[in-house]
Design a protein around this motif. Sequence first.
Motif, PDB file in Angstrom:
ATOM      1  N   ILE A  71       0.856  -1.187   0.000  1.00  0.00           N
ATOM      2  CA  ILE A  71       0.000   0.000   0.000  1.00  0.00           C
ATOM      3  C   ILE A  71       0.892   1.237   0.000  1.00  0.00           C
ATOM      4  N   GLN A  72       0.917   1.936  -1.129  1.00  0.00           N
ATOM      5  CA  GLN A  72       1.707   3.162  -1.250  1.00  0.00           C
ATOM      6  C   GLN A  72       1.004   4.322  -0.566  1.00  0.00           C
ATOM      7  N   LYS A  73      -0.335   4.344  -0.702  1.00  0.00           N
ATOM      8  CA  LYS A  73      -1.131   5.422  -0.122  1.00  0.00           C
ATOM      9  C   LYS A  73      -2.555   4.921   0.012  1.00  0.00           C
ATOM     10  N   ILE A  74      -3.201   5.310   1.107  1.00  0.00           N
ATOM     11  CA  ILE A  74      -4.621   4.994   1.276  1.00  0.00           C
ATOM     12  C   ILE A  74      -5.281   6.137   2.034  1.00  0.00           C
ATOM     13  N   ASP A  75      -6.425   6.533   1.550  1.00  0.00           N
ATOM     14  CA  ASP A  75      -7.227   7.559   2.207  1.00  0.00           C
ATOM     15  C   ASP A  75      -8.657   7.048   2.279  1.00  0.00           C
ATOM     16  N   GLY A  76      -9.379   7.514   3.278  1.00  0.00           N
ATOM     17  CA  GLY A  76     -10.771   7.134   3.417  1.00  0.00           C
ATOM     18  C   GLY A  76     -11.167   7.013   4.869  1.00  0.00           C
ATOM     19  N   ASN A  77     -12.356   6.522   5.064  1.00  0.00           N
ATOM     20  CA  ASN A  77     -12.953   6.491   6.380  1.00  0.00           C
ATOM     21  C   ASN A  77     -13.521   5.100   6.666  1.00  0.00           C
TER      22      ASN A  77
END
Length: 186
Positions: A71-77
């Motif tokens: 996972i290089q980047k993850i955004d969210g809720n």
Amino acid sequence: LLLDLLISKNGIIFDLDVSDKAQKILVAKGKANVDLSAPNLQESYKKATLDISVQSDGVDISPLAAFNPEIQKIDGNLKIDISAFGTGENPNVSGKVELEDIELDLYSLRNNVKIPHAVMDLDGIYALLQPVIINTTNGKGYFDGRIDLRDLSYTADGRLEGLLIKSNPDDVTANLFGDIKIKGQG
């Protein structure tokens, strides 16, 4: 962050309370009577008695990238409201797990993946993934599935409509179409 944790050879008792500016972010409480000194922890877990609850109205999941180099980047809720009791071999789980506004960059896929909303309902020994849309730069996939919580076996069905896959390094780029069935465990 408040954490009460008691670990003994007979099990674990925990109480976690994560707050930010007097707003509760995550609350998790529970106990597991499990023989942690057993030579085979998997067998010990199957016989363990559990009583656990986890609740959150929304947690930022971006720190999860630190735990997996893929996972290089993850955004969210993440929203979660679950409770579980019974044994490891025969849990009784109820509640819901929701993901919202997920944007994900994976090392092995050079394209951005977006998941607007995903819901997993937990009921008894099964977790059911409601139909979810996964968007890529060009195309999308539709998926639903089920997890057996006793042994973590899973099945999923998907329909791909031009789902863009790019490998890293730059060996393969493809738009995938068609139906897919996924089975596995663990």
